[in-house]
Design a protein around this motif. Structure first.
Motif, mmCIF file in Angstrom:
data_model
loop_
_atom_site.group_PDB
_atom_site.id
_atom_site.type_symbol
_atom_site.label_atom_id
_atom_site.label_comp_id
_atom_site.label_asym_id
_atom_site.label_seq_id
_atom_site.Cartn_x
_atom_site.Cartn_y
_atom_site.Cartn_z
ATOM 1 N N LYS A 280 35.560 39.342 39.022
ATOM 2 C CA LYS A 280 36.016 38.044 39.518
ATOM 3 C C LYS A 280 35.034 36.907 39.200
ATOM 4 C CE LYS A 280 38.973 39.881 43.211
ATOM 5 N NZ LYS A 280 39.321 39.818 44.671
ATOM 6 N N CYS B 97 33.872 42.062 42.169
ATOM 7 C CA CYS B 97 35.118 42.810 42.360
ATOM 8 C C CYS B 97 35.909 42.895 41.053
ATOM 9 C CB CYS B 97 35.994 42.141 43.410
ATOM 10 S SG CYS B 97 35.363 42.291 45.066
ATOM 11 N N VAL C 159 38.405 43.770 46.935
ATOM 12 C CA VAL C 159 37.906 42.637 47.715
ATOM 13 C C VAL C 159 36.495 42.929 48.221
ATOM 14 C CG1 VAL C 159 40.180 41.868 48.472
ATOM 15 C CG2 VAL C 159 38.954 43.559 49.824
ATOM 16 N N CYS C 160 35.764 41.861 48.542
ATOM 17 C CA CYS C 160 34.416 42.021 49.085
ATOM 18 C C CYS C 160 34.129 40.806 49.965
ATOM 19 C CB CYS C 160 33.398 42.147 47.953
ATOM 20 S SG CYS C 160 33.020 40.586 47.151
ATOM 21 N N CYS D 279 34.710 37.291 48.117
ATOM 22 C CA CYS D 279 36.039 36.774 47.762
ATOM 23 C C CYS D 279 36.973 36.718 48.961
ATOM 24 C CB CYS D 279 36.641 37.520 46.578
ATOM 25 S SG CYS D 279 36.784 39.303 46.771
HETATM 26 ZN ZN ZN Z 1 34.869 40.123 45.725
#
Ligand code: ZN
Ligand code: ADP
Ligand code: MG
Length: 505
Positions: free
Chosen positions: A35, A40, A52-53, A56
């Motif tokens: 991303k 990610c 996702v993390c 984000c």
């Molecule tokens: Zn992320």
């Protein structure tokens, strides 16, 4: 008034009374592995919310880091669009609440986009080009996706909504044109050609797969009308959800006819976003348009300015590929095919596949024939586009090479191609696994020939009496007996020799 009941002015009457003005905003999802501001993955189609993390999904305290590969892609897009590349550009926060945008702001660029003041010479179907000026190409991050459950899939009438943040933070480059004027009745055609050219351009750069059907290239079409001879632009609408080139053309034309009917009746155009309905080619009102003041843009404090080294920018400029439509024109001359054939090849998405197959070592003629006949039929029967067929140009080139070397007949090579498409592996492996090679062993073939002649004494007699055409049946039997693995020309020679005739071809 709903879209279904909007009155429309006839297109000829629109053109007689008004000049259309258009502006395109094209979002390109970059094909980077990760991303824009976190690590990610970006792969399309993963289980919701598995990519996702904290960065984000906007957890407090998480810090973004700009993706160098995305910046490189943005610079290359800017250069390909003849833009200036800004020595120092900043990210900015665009503040708004929307459920698919968990930070409550989107990191974008505001008044100092990385690329600005460019143009693209759009090729039209009549062989001319239309220059469209590019205002800017800036970097930003994508939002997540809302899924409205129950009802028609729209938020109205849904019982609840689900949110998938896999797409949140995927790098985008937004390309914005300056107002396109003077097109007259060709406006819809030029809009379509422009988006098509932008798609082909970013694909040729290798920065995005630019699939409108998967949303990796998205277009918002701004359209307004001004009375013939007027000098000030009219109020525009911005139509979203235009998911194919054909839809771009239809949406622009529809907006022109809709707005013209309102203006002729003495009404005013509302500045708003509108949604394109794929099903009936109409647009319907979305939200009233915010002005940029509403977004309270401010410089993103967590990210340093982007300051590309000028020498690096020049290096990227020097390695830009040939423009895809110029390349196509060159290839067409090389191949010596008509405009019509070339257009068909382009329409089915075959040109790049053929080129790649030829680049991998196949003669262009054979490459073309494979893609437009056998493989096109396979794509068709599987209801996929040719480029989505699960066989790569290099694999096709290998098969063509095996046919040329006499290792496989065309029929056998097609069987191998089917196996590749069905995921059985690489061509050479499949040939080995299935022992598909052409039978070269004359003694094995001779046995099959003798057997076929013995089983058909009447035909054997005919051949002996000089009726060479009768050999076809025997050759067919031998081919069947060897499961298609014999070279029919060699079999024919053996049949004629067995009947003491010497075949000359
Ligand atoms: Zn992320
Ligand atoms: P927004 O943020 O409102 O989407 P942008 O500046 O990003 O605005 O893009 C607006 C697009 O509309 C640009 O392509 C611009 O050239 C175009 N545009 C501006 N004014 C008009 C108009 N009156 N009619 C048609 N297009 C317009
Ligand atoms: Mg915009």
């Amino acid at each position: 008034m709903t879209s279904a009941t909007a009155s429309l002015l006839d297109y000829d009457d629109v053109i007689a009374a008004f000049d259309p003005v258009m502006g395109m905003e094209v979002h390109v999802e970059l094909g980077t592995a990760t991303k824009m501001f976190c690590g990610c993955p970006t792969a399309f189609g993963a289980e919701p919310n598995t990519q996702v993390c904290p960065v984000c999904i906007g957890l407090p305290g998480a810090l973004p880091v700009a993706n160098a590969a995305a910046i490189e892609s943005a610079v290359r897009i800017g250069l390909a669009l003849n833009c200036s590349i800004r020595a120092s550009s900043q990210f900015a926060r665009k503040n708004y609440f929307y459920p698919d945008q968990p930070k409550n702001y989107q990191i974008s660029q505001y008044d100092d986009p990385i690329a600005y003041d460019g143009y693209i010479d759009v090729p039209l179907t009549d062989g001319t080009t239309w220059r469209v000026e590019i205002e800017r190409a800036h970097m930003e991050e994508d939002t997540g996706k809302s899924l409205h459950i129950g009802g028609t899939g729209r938020i109205h009438g849904a019982s609840h909504s689900l949110l998938d943040y896999n797409r949140a933070g995927v790098p985008l480059v937004e390309i914005v044109t300056r107002p396109i004027t003077g097109t007259g009745e060709r406006a819809p055609e030029i809009a379509r050609a422009l988006v098509g050219a932008l798609r082909d351009l970013v694909k040729s750069l290798g920065v995005s797969d630019a699939r409108m059907d998967q949303g990796s290239l998205r277009c918002d079409a701004n359209v307004s009308l001004m009375a013939r001879g007027a000098t000030e632009f009219g109020t525009r609408t911005e139509t979203k959800n235009v998911n194919s080139l054909k839809s771009v053309e239809i949406a622009v034309r529809y907006e022109m006819c809709r707005q013209a009917a309102i203006l002729q009746a003495g009404g005013e155009i509302t500045q708003e976003t509108r949604h394109f309905q794929e099903a009936d080619g109409t647009t319907s009102a979305g939200r009233r348009k915010e002005t940029s003041d509403d977004y309270r843009y401010f410089p993103e404090p967590d990210l340093a300015p982007v300051q590309p080294d000028p020498a690096w920018v020049e290096q990227l400029r020097a390695t830009l590929p040939e423009l895809p439509w110029l390349r196509r024109a060159r290839i067409q001359t090389e191949w010596g095919v008509s405009d019509e054939v070339m257009r068909d090849l382009i329409n089915v998405g075959a040109v790049d596949l053929i080129i790649a197959t030829a680049d991998a070592g196949a003669p262009p003629e054979a490459a073309r024939s494979w893609w437009v006949s056998f493989l096109a039929q396979q794509a068709n029967s599987r209801s996929v586009e040719l480029p989505e067929l699960a066989i790569r140009p290099a694999q096709v080139a290998t098969l063509i090479g095996l046919v040329e070397a006499g290792t496989l007949t065309t029929k056998l090579a097609q069987q191998v191609a089917l196996a590749v498409i069905d995921g059985e592996g690489e061509p050479e492996q499949i040939v080995a696994d299935r022992a598909l090679e052409v039978v070269r062993d004359d003694s094995a073939l001779q046995a099959a020939v003798d057997q076929a002649l013995a089983a058909n004494p009447d035909i054997a007699e005919k051949i002996r009496s000089g009726k060479v055409a009768a050999a076809g049946k025997i050759v067919g039997d031998v081919m069947k007996a060897t499961r298609g693995q014999a070279d029919p020309a060699r079999v024919k020679e053996l049949v004629l020799a067995a009947c003491s005739l010497h075949h000359r071809s």
